[in-house]
Scaffold this active site. Structure first.
Site, short mmCIF file in Angstrom:
data_model
loop_
_atom_site.label_atom_id
_atom_site.label_comp_id
_atom_site.label_asym_id
_atom_site.label_seq_id
_atom_site.Cartn_x
_atom_site.Cartn_y
_atom_site.Cartn_z
N HIS A 208 63.91 35.16 75.43
CA HIS A 208 64.50 34.27 74.57
C HIS A 208 64.09 33.40 73.24
CE1 HIS A 208 65.28 31.86 77.30
NE2 HIS A 208 65.00 30.37 77.00
N ASP B 79 65.42 39.43 80.14
CA ASP B 79 65.07 38.02 79.65
C ASP B 79 63.83 38.05 79.32
OD1 ASP B 79 64.58 35.90 77.99
OD2 ASP B 79 66.20 34.57 78.62
N GLN C 65 65.56 22.72 78.90
CA GLN C 65 64.91 23.37 77.64
C GLN C 65 63.41 23.40 77.44
OE1 GLN C 65 67.99 20.62 75.73
NE2 GLN C 65 68.14 22.40 74.19
N GLY C 66 63.50 23.69 77.29
CA GLY C 66 61.26 24.25 76.75
C GLY C 66 60.19 24.46 78.25
N ASP C 67 61.79 24.89 78.83
CA ASP C 67 60.74 25.71 80.35
C ASP C 67 60.85 27.39 80.39
OD1 ASP C 67 60.01 23.34 81.82
OD2 ASP C 67 62.06 22.77 82.96
N SER C 68 61.60 27.15 79.45
CA SER C 68 61.87 28.85 79.58
C SER C 68 60.62 29.57 79.29
CB SER C 68 63.00 29.20 78.16
OG SER C 68 64.39 28.73 78.07
N1 ARG Z 1 66.71 28.25 77.17
C1 ARG Z 1 66.54 27.24 77.80
C2 ARG Z 1 64.64 27.44 77.18
O1 ARG Z 1 64.49 27.67 76.06
C3 ARG Z 1 65.92 27.28 79.28
C4 ARG Z 1 67.25 26.09 80.14
C5 ARG Z 1 67.22 26.49 81.89
N2 ARG Z 1 68.41 25.85 82.00
C6 ARG Z 1 68.70 25.41 83.02
N3 ARG Z 1 70.08 25.10 83.19
N4 ARG Z 1 67.70 26.37 84.24
O2 ARG Z 1 64.16 26.01 77.90
#
Ligand code: ARG
Length: 389
Positions: free
Chosen positions: A82, A128, A214-217
């Protein structure tokens, strides 16, 4: 032609880009994160996280679209599907490696040249993950091994990244880390009824407070293996908000995906990218001080672009090789000069393998060797032309 002259193989190098990911508290979206503030937050704590020490997670990468990643080979970064749009040539991503501080003057950066996005991600199968190929290797980079069985899909995990330190918060300049416990599928399904238990693994505390965000993905979730070495068990994927009670973080389950990742990696990299050899053994005579002549090979079945050290095998019999100007012509017509004429080079024959940086060229298509004799007296012929991808 003499077979032995061709066999010198060139090692293909791959570019690796490194990026930063923030860890702890995040949301389920993966919108590209804003660049870190110029001086960065100094807050030592994120939602349940603390600053990582330099070198603590040496394989950690920040990607410029606002994701994390991990070094899989010197030229491949593993991240989340993603985090990328699609499979194909892609020179838009910068990877940052080798530092916890994204503004470190000694940080290592690379540009991508190709992205492989798990084709199953957009299907009910899920998964993912994606691989980003760097345009040159980070030679000797620390690599993070992948879990190949469910043996490590339990216990306490470490997560890290440059993403938000609180739900909705800013991206981080310094790498943050935290620990989160495994959450069984049955528990995780209470929060996420449609989670894909075959390819996803959850982690977090019932009370929340510690999470990726967000940003850790795309960044790794890791633990120690039986020998005490880090092994990657997850890829940061999604969550409802960040660090909320009863909403654990959801991670791609590496143990279920590692064999597919390995096969994709094999097709994307390697010294010769595929070891595939394309050759034309037909003789082509070279007229004396005449027009250029060509020998062509049709390249098929090679993924992505040509390598930065494409091996161009040339076997030309000629009685005065200084007469010859030789180019490799890519499928799109771009010419790469491999040899100039030299009126003083009176030796016979050109039997060698040139290395051409053809990384701007799509591999598949018709490649030609163009040879021209530019001085009078002496003639010869192209005996063989070979490309090794
Ligand atoms: N989708 C998020 C990203 O792009 C990461 C989300 C992780 N969220 C969580 N609650 N662990 O960075």
């Amino acid at each position: 032609m003499t077979e032995g002259n061709w066999l010198r193989r060139l090692r293909k190098t791959v570019l690796v880009a490194v990026g930063a990911a923030a860890l702890v508290a995040g949301t389920a979206t993966h919108a590209a994160a804003a660049p870190p503030p110029s001086d960065g937050p100094v807050t030592p704590q994120v939602v349940g996280g603390t600053r990582a020490a330099q070198g603590e997670f040496p394989w950690m990468v920040r990607l410029s679209m606002g994701c994390g990643g991990s070094m899989y080979t010197d030229t491949l970064v593993l991240t989340a599907a993603h985090c990328v749009n699609s499979t194909g040539n892609n020179s838009s991503i910068t990877a940052t490696y080798g530092t916890v501080d994204l503004q470190d003057p000694n940080r290592v950066t690379r540009t991508s040249n190709y992205v492989y996005r798990n084709p199953g991600y957009s299907t009910s199968a899920g998964g993912d993950w994606a691989l980003i190929r760097l345009s040159s290797p980070i030679t000797g980079a620390a690599k993070l091994p992948l879990a190949t069985s469910t043996a490590y899909d339990n216990g306490t995990f470490a997560v890290m990244g440059w993403g938000s330190a609180t739900e909705g918060g800013a991206q981080q300049r310094y790498l943050l880390k935290a620990e989160v416990p495994f959450v069984p599928d049955s528990t995780c399904q209470q929060a996420y009824p449609s989670m894909k238990t075959a390819v996803e693994i959850c982690a977090g505390y019932p009370q929340g407070g510690v999470d990726t965000c967000q940003g850790d993905s795309g960044g790794p979730m890791v633990r120690r293996d039986s020998a005490g070495n880090w092994v990657q068990v997850g890829i940061v994927s999604y969550g409802q908000g960040c660090a909320r009670p009863n909403f654990p973080g959801v991670y791609a389950q590496v143990s279920a995906l590692s064999s597919a990742i390995a096969s994709a990696a094999a097709s994307l990299s390697g010294p010769p990218q595929s070891g595939k050899v394309f050759e034309n053994l037909n003789n082509v005579s070279i007229p004396d001080a005449g027009a250029a002549v060509f020998s062509a090979v049709s390249v098929t079945g090679v993924t992505g672009n040509a390598p930065s050290n494409l091996a161009v095998g040339v076997d030309i019999k000629h009685t005065y090789r200084g007469d010859l100007v030789i180019d490799l012509v890519a499928p799109d017509g771009t010419a790469y000069r491999v040899k100039n004429s030299s009126s003083s080079d009176s030796a016979d024959n050109v039997v060698t393998t040139y290395s051409v940086n053809a990384s701007a060229e799509v591999a598949n298509g018709t490649w030609r060797l163009r040879v021209q004799d530019v001085y009078t007296a002496d003639t010869g012929f192209i005996d063989a032309f070979r490309l090794t991808f």
